[in-house]
Design a protein around this motif. Structure first.
Motif, PDB file in Angstrom:
ATOM      1  N   LYS A 118       0.826  -1.220   0.000  1.00 32.94           N
ATOM      2  CA  LYS A 118       0.000   0.000   0.000  1.00 32.94           C
ATOM      3  C   LYS A 118       0.858   1.268   0.000  1.00 32.94           C
ATOM      4  O   LYS A 118       0.619   2.217   0.754  1.00 32.94           O
ATOM      5  CB  LYS A 118      -0.953   0.000   1.197  1.00 32.94           C
ATOM      6  CG  LYS A 118      -1.945  -1.146   1.188  1.00 32.94           C
ATOM      7  CD  LYS A 118      -2.834  -1.118   2.403  1.00 32.94           C
ATOM      8  CE  LYS A 118      -3.903  -2.212   2.328  1.00 32.94           C
ATOM      9  NZ  LYS A 118      -3.306  -3.566   2.273  1.00 32.94           N
ATOM     10  N   ALA A 119       1.860   1.254  -0.864  1.00 36.30           N
ATOM     11  CA  ALA A 119       2.743   2.419  -0.972  1.00 36.30           C
ATOM     12  C   ALA A 119       2.019   3.571  -1.642  1.00 36.30           C
ATOM     13  O   ALA A 119       1.158   3.356  -2.502  1.00 36.30           O
ATOM     14  CB  ALA A 119       3.995   2.056  -1.770  1.00 36.30           C
ATOM     15  N   PRO A 120       2.341   4.812  -1.275  1.00 36.11           N
ATOM     16  CA  PRO A 120       1.716   5.972  -1.939  1.00 36.11           C
ATOM     17  C   PRO A 120       2.043   5.981  -3.425  1.00 36.11           C
ATOM     18  O   PRO A 120       3.156   5.650  -3.833  1.00 36.11           O
ATOM     19  CB  PRO A 120       2.356   7.170  -1.227  1.00 36.11           C
ATOM     20  CG  PRO A 120       2.860   6.632   0.067  1.00 36.11           C
ATOM     21  CD  PRO A 120       3.255   5.206  -0.203  1.00 36.11           C
ATOM     22  N   ASN A 121       1.056   6.349  -4.242  1.00 34.07           N
ATOM     23  CA  ASN A 121       1.225   6.442  -5.692  1.00 34.07           C
ATOM     24  C   ASN A 121       1.616   5.114  -6.330  1.00 34.07           C
ATOM     25  O   ASN A 121       2.263   5.079  -7.376  1.00 34.07           O
ATOM     26  CB  ASN A 121       2.274   7.502  -6.051  1.00 34.07           C
ATOM     27  CG  ASN A 121       1.904   8.866  -5.518  1.00 34.07           C
ATOM     28  OD1 ASN A 121       0.741   9.258  -5.553  1.00 34.07           O
ATOM     29  ND2 ASN A 121       2.896   9.591  -5.019  1.00 34.07           N
TER      30      ASN A 121
END
Length: 204
Positions: A119-122
């Motif tokens: 669930k990493a940003p971007n």
């Protein structure tokens, strides 16, 4: 009623003249005749400046071919949009082999899935392997995330093992040229080595 086989010469001639007259009338109703031998814009309109304008993509392709050392036909290849793709177009002698390129693209796909799993940003959420849950997280999704994270960790260990035995900066080549897509011609040797590691890891 007479059959066409029995029409005499005068009747045939009269009909031919009528058809020619109708054709001439139709041509006269088609508007202004097209101007020939004039400079035009890419959309077909007559150029107000009187100069011929090449399509915008032709200018871009010409610049890409000149900067990357490609032919115009090679510059049209979709691979030419990335640095590793350009190296693959150049071939094994001057760039990357098909196996090396395949190893790099497999890594990018795995990395995209890994970023989604943690669930990493971007993160690239449309990687074609597993869609994000809309509501409750299923066991299947949890298992997918777990397997992707383990696979990515194994890949990093394989790269580090090769790095420990070599003087080349494999991590820099991976980060700058493969992940970020920066064009660093002086790192081609390092890129080849890390792509060899990736090709072996993915069994290409």
């Amino acid at each position: 009623m007479k059959s066409s086989a029995y029409l005499d010469g005068n009747e045939k001639e009269g009909r031919g003249e009528n058809m020619a007259g109708k054709t001439a009338k139709l041509k006269s109703k088609r508007g202004r005749p097209k101007m020939e031998n004039v400079a035009r814009e890419p959309n077909g309109r007559i150029s107000r400046s009187g100069r011929y304008h090449e399509p915008a993509d032709v200018c871009a392709l010409t610049a890409r071919a000149r900067n990357m050392g490609l032919t115009m036909e090679q510059a049209k290849d979709q691979k030419a949009g990335t640095f590793i793709g350009t190296l693959n177009i150049l071939g094994k002698a001057d760039g990357l082999s098909d196996d090396q390129y395949e190893g790099a693209t497999r890594f990018l796909e795995l990395r995209a899935s890994y970023l989604t799993a943690i669930k990493a940003p971007n993160a690239d959420r449309d990687n074609g392997e597993c869609s994000l849950p809309s509501g409750q997280i299923s066991e299947e999704y949890e298992e997918w995330c777990k397997s992707v994270i383990e696979r990515f960790d194994e890949c990093k260990k394989a790269i580090q093992a090769a790095q420990n035995e070599m003087r080349q900066n494999l991590w820099a080549a991976l980060d700058l040229c493969i992940i970020k897509g920066e064009r660093q011609p002086h790192m081609i040797g390092d890129i080849r080595v890390v792509c060899n590691v990736l090709a072996r890891f993915f069994g290409v």
